[in-house]
Design a protein around this motif. Structure first.
Motif, PDB file in Angstrom:
ATOM      1  N   GLY A 148       0.815  -1.211   0.000  1.00  0.00           N
ATOM      2  CA  GLY A 148       0.000   0.000   0.000  1.00  0.00           C
ATOM      3  C   GLY A 148       0.845   1.255   0.000  1.00  0.00           C
ATOM      4  O   GLY A 148       1.942   1.305  -0.565  1.00  0.00           O
ATOM      5  N   SER A 149       0.334   2.271   0.683  1.00  0.00           N
ATOM      6  CA  SER A 149       1.038   3.557   0.746  1.00  0.00           C
ATOM      7  C   SER A 149       2.347   3.466   1.521  1.00  0.00           C
ATOM      8  O   SER A 149       3.257   4.272   1.317  1.00  0.00           O
ATOM      9  N   MET A 150       2.436   2.499   2.422  1.00  0.00           N
ATOM     10  CA  MET A 150       3.641   2.342   3.244  1.00  0.00           C
ATOM     11  C   MET A 150       4.784   1.700   2.464  1.00  0.00           C
ATOM     12  O   MET A 150       5.948   1.820   2.852  1.00  0.00           O
ATOM     13  N   GLY A 151       4.454   1.008   1.387  1.00  0.00           N
ATOM     14  CA  GLY A 151       5.489   0.383   0.583  1.00  0.00           C
ATOM     15  C   GLY A 151       6.073  -0.862   1.220  1.00  0.00           C
ATOM     16  O   GLY A 151       5.535  -1.390   2.207  1.00  0.00           O
ATOM     17  N   LEU A 152       7.184  -1.332   0.677  1.00  0.00           N
ATOM     18  CA  LEU A 152       7.869  -2.525   1.167  1.00  0.00           C
ATOM     19  C   LEU A 152       9.334  -2.195   1.432  1.00  0.00           C
ATOM     20  O   LEU A 152       9.995  -1.572   0.607  1.00  0.00           O
ATOM     21  N   THR A 153       9.821  -2.611   2.590  1.00  0.00           N
ATOM     22  CA  THR A 153      11.230  -2.450   2.936  1.00  0.00           C
ATOM     23  C   THR A 153      11.943  -3.770   2.692  1.00  0.00           C
ATOM     24  O   THR A 153      11.466  -4.829   3.116  1.00  0.00           O
ATOM     25  N   LEU A 154      13.080  -3.691   2.006  1.00  0.00           N
ATOM     26  CA  LEU A 154      13.759  -4.898   1.545  1.00  0.00           C
ATOM     27  C   LEU A 154      15.224  -4.875   1.930  1.00  0.00           C
ATOM     28  O   LEU A 154      15.800  -3.823   2.226  1.00  0.00           O
ATOM     29  N   SER A 155      15.820  -6.061   1.904  1.00  0.00           N
ATOM     30  CA  SER A 155      17.264  -6.152   2.127  1.00  0.00           C
ATOM     31  C   SER A 155      18.000  -5.866   0.817  1.00  0.00           C
ATOM     32  O   SER A 155      17.463  -6.080  -0.266  1.00  0.00           O
ATOM     33  N   LYS A 156      19.220  -5.395   0.934  1.00  0.00           N
ATOM     34  CA  LYS A 156      20.044  -5.125  -0.240  1.00  0.00           C
ATOM     35  C   LYS A 156      20.980  -6.302  -0.496  1.00  0.00           C
ATOM     36  O   LYS A 156      21.311  -7.050   0.435  1.00  0.00           O
ATOM     37  N   PRO A 157      21.406  -6.496  -1.728  1.00  0.00           N
ATOM     38  CA  PRO A 157      22.346  -7.596  -2.017  1.00  0.00           C
ATOM     39  C   PRO A 157      23.636  -7.425  -1.221  1.00  0.00           C
ATOM     40  O   PRO A 157      24.269  -6.367  -1.268  1.00  0.00           O
ATOM     41  N   ALA A 158      24.011  -8.467  -0.501  1.00  0.00           N
ATOM     42  CA  ALA A 158      25.236  -8.407   0.300  1.00  0.00           C
ATOM     43  C   ALA A 158      26.427  -8.817  -0.560  1.00  0.00           C
ATOM     44  O   ALA A 158      26.339  -9.770  -1.341  1.00  0.00           O
ATOM     45  N   PRO A 159      27.527  -8.114  -0.435  1.00  0.00           N
ATOM     46  CA  PRO A 159      28.716  -8.469  -1.240  1.00  0.00           C
ATOM     47  C   PRO A 159      29.309  -9.794  -0.771  1.00  0.00           C
ATOM     48  O   PRO A 159      29.394 -10.046   0.433  1.00  0.00           O
ATOM     49  N   PRO A 160      29.697 -10.651  -1.705  1.00  0.00           N
ATOM     50  CA  PRO A 160      30.374 -11.895  -1.304  1.00  0.00           C
ATOM     51  C   PRO A 160      31.658 -11.588  -0.541  1.00  0.00           C
ATOM     52  O   PRO A 160      32.353 -10.606  -0.823  1.00  0.00           O
ATOM     53  N   ALA A 161      31.977 -12.438   0.422  1.00  0.00           N
ATOM     54  CA  ALA A 161      33.146 -12.189   1.274  1.00  0.00           C
ATOM     55  C   ALA A 161      34.439 -12.149   0.474  1.00  0.00           C
ATOM     56  O   ALA A 161      35.358 -11.386   0.797  1.00  0.00           O
ATOM     57  N   TRP A 162      34.513 -12.948  -0.611  1.00  0.00           N
ATOM     58  CA  TRP A 162      35.758 -13.026  -1.359  1.00  0.00           C
ATOM     59  C   TRP A 162      36.080 -11.744  -2.125  1.00  0.00           C
ATOM     60  O   TRP A 162      37.226 -11.522  -2.530  1.00  0.00           O
ATOM     61  N   THR A 163      35.069 -10.878  -2.324  1.00  0.00           N
ATOM     62  CA  THR A 163      35.314  -9.643  -3.074  1.00  0.00           C
ATOM     63  C   THR A 163      36.020  -8.585  -2.240  1.00  0.00           C
ATOM     64  O   THR A 163      36.752  -7.749  -2.774  1.00  0.00           O
ATOM     65  N   GLY A 164      35.766  -8.598  -0.932  1.00  0.00           N
ATOM     66  CA  GLY A 164      36.337  -7.567  -0.071  1.00  0.00           C
ATOM     67  C   GLY A 164      35.732  -6.199  -0.274  1.00  0.00           C
ATOM     68  O   GLY A 164      36.296  -5.186   0.160  1.00  0.00           O
ATOM     69  N   LEU A 165      34.566  -6.123  -0.942  1.00  0.00           N
ATOM     70  CA  LEU A 165      33.925  -4.855  -1.250  1.00  0.00           C
ATOM     71  C   LEU A 165      32.923  -4.459  -0.168  1.00  0.00           C
ATOM     72  O   LEU A 165      32.304  -5.322   0.469  1.00  0.00           O
ATOM     73  N   ALA A 166      32.766  -3.152   0.017  1.00  0.00           N
ATOM     74  CA  ALA A 166      31.695  -2.641   0.869  1.00  0.00           C
ATOM     75  C   ALA A 166      30.364  -2.760   0.126  1.00  0.00           C
ATOM     76  O   ALA A 166      30.328  -2.972  -1.093  1.00  0.00           O
ATOM     77  N   GLU A 167      29.262  -2.598   0.840  1.00  0.00           N
ATOM     78  CA  GLU A 167      27.944  -2.772   0.224  1.00  0.00           C
ATOM     79  C   GLU A 167      27.712  -1.788  -0.915  1.00  0.00           C
ATOM     80  O   GLU A 167      27.212  -2.172  -1.987  1.00  0.00           O
ATOM     81  N   ASP A 168      28.085  -0.523  -0.708  1.00  0.00           N
ATOM     82  CA  ASP A 168      27.860   0.476  -1.752  1.00  0.00           C
ATOM     83  C   ASP A 168      28.696   0.178  -2.994  1.00  0.00           C
ATOM     84  O   ASP A 168      28.244   0.382  -4.129  1.00  0.00           O
ATOM     85  N   GLN A 169      29.914  -0.325  -2.792  1.00  0.00           N
ATOM     86  CA  GLN A 169      30.771  -0.669  -3.927  1.00  0.00           C
ATOM     87  C   GLN A 169      30.211  -1.867  -4.700  1.00  0.00           C
ATOM     88  O   GLN A 169      30.225  -1.885  -5.928  1.00  0.00           O
ATOM     89  N   TRP A 170      29.724  -2.868  -3.981  1.00  0.00           N
ATOM     90  CA  TRP A 170      29.162  -4.054  -4.619  1.00  0.00           C
ATOM     91  C   TRP A 170      27.929  -3.700  -5.451  1.00  0.00           C
ATOM     92  O   TRP A 170      27.776  -4.156  -6.585  1.00  0.00           O
TER      93      TRP A 170
END
Length: 333
Positions: A148-170
């Motif tokens: 509805g008007s409240m929308g849906l809150t979701l999880s973001k794709p988590a970076p694989p550990a082997w990449t060593g990347l932060a979430e924003d970079q991934w």
């Protein structure tokens, strides 16, 4: 004899043209950017790529087929909600939502494109705008599914550990990879027989039909492909934002996308990327002035750019390069 063979071999040696070098340099800079910028700036660049994906589709429809659409914000929303519903209700992995969003928006675009064949110009624009207008209230009505008007809150794709990347970079590299893939597909399509048929439809429908081009078939496909790219952008936007709401996909989004591709440059390769940057950064940079400034500055810049560069920013860059190149050549001589 040896000299002749050597010179012949050198003539056959492959050379890189300037567009290829420019693309290679741009990719290197794009890959280095998230390691040099603050997380918020990386987030902004990611959104530029999201808008660029949507504008590729709009460029394909308007710039190469000549059909005007004011409803691509609706396809953007459908792709976003397809991904959101799959993640929220069925807990599907993020990457699996992209092909489903592509299929849903492609079929929706094809279904809407067929009846739209009877319309053109402002009539087609009005019908597509109506789709964008009523989609928001429709999403609010089915609150058990859409939130509805409240929308849906979701999880973001988590970076694989082997990449060593932060979430924003991934998230940035995911968006970059998808953007590059779709850009290659669009460029390949436009260089094919299908692309030549689309350009013929844009330039002169009667002449294209005389040459054996099936107008209804190619127009419907262009509409479907364009909707699919907008849906892909909406899906990636859901990954990046982690939230969907009907208020995020108003008819203003459709108008903003149209303005972005016109400013970026219709029918140009670089137009979607330049339009995506314009769409994001102009309102953002003017936000600090006052609440009315983003809209005012956005409108004024559109007027100025259309006056100075009727073919958009891509056309302005090309024209500037053609003017500067002879001057640089003279100086070298």
């Amino acid at each position: 004899m040896t000299t002749t063979l050597d010179s012949g071999a050198s003539l056959r040696r492959p050379t890189l043209n300037r567009p290829t070098i420019a693309v290679a340099v741009l990719l290197v800079v794009a890959c280095a950017a998230p390691f040099q910028l603050a997380p918020f700036r990386v987030f902004q660049l990611t959104l530029v790529l999201v808008y660029a994906i949507a504008l590729m589709g709009l460029n394909l429809l308007i710039g190469y087929t000549g059909q005007i659409s004011l409803g691509h914000g609706a396809f953007f929303a459908v792709g976003a909600y397809t991904a959101a519903i799959m993640q929220h209700h069925w807990e599907m992995p993020h990457l699996t939502t992209l092909p489903v969003a592509l299929a849903v928006t492609f079929l929706l675009g094809l279904g809407l494109g067929i009846p739209a064949l009877r319309l053109r110009g402002p009539y087609l624009a009005l019908v597509t705008l109506a789709i964008a207008v009523f989609l928001g209230p429709l999403l609010k009505r089915f609150s058990s599914v859409t939130g509805g008007s409240m929308g849906l809150t979701l999880s973001k794709p988590a970076p694989p550990a082997w990449t060593g990347l932060a979430e924003d970079q991934w998230l940035y590299f995911l968006a970059l990879a998808i953007t590059v893939v779709f850009a290659l597909l669009v460029v390949g399509l436009l260089r094919s027989r299908v692309g030549r048929a689309l350009k013929a439809v844009r330039d002169n429908e009667s002449a294209a039909e005389t040459m054996g081009v099936r107008l209804s078939w190619y127009k419907s496909l262009a509409f479907a492909w364009s909707a699919m790219l907008a849906g892909a952008a909406g899906c990636v936007n859901t990954w990046v934002i982690g939230f969907v709401s009907p208020d995020s996909f108003t008819s203003t989004l459709s108008i903003t996308l149209l303005a972005g591709i016109v400013v970026g440059g219709l029918g140009s390769t670089w137009g979607p990327l330049l339009g995506g940057a314009f769409t994001l950064y102009v309102p953002t940079l003017s936000q600090d002035l006052n609440q009315a400034a983003p809209g005012v500055l956005f409108g004024l810049l559109i007027i100025v750019i259309m006056y100075v560069a009727p073919t958009g920013l891509a056309g302005l860059v090309g024209r500037t390069r053609r003017l500067v190149h002879p001057l640089l050549t003279r100086k070298k001589k």
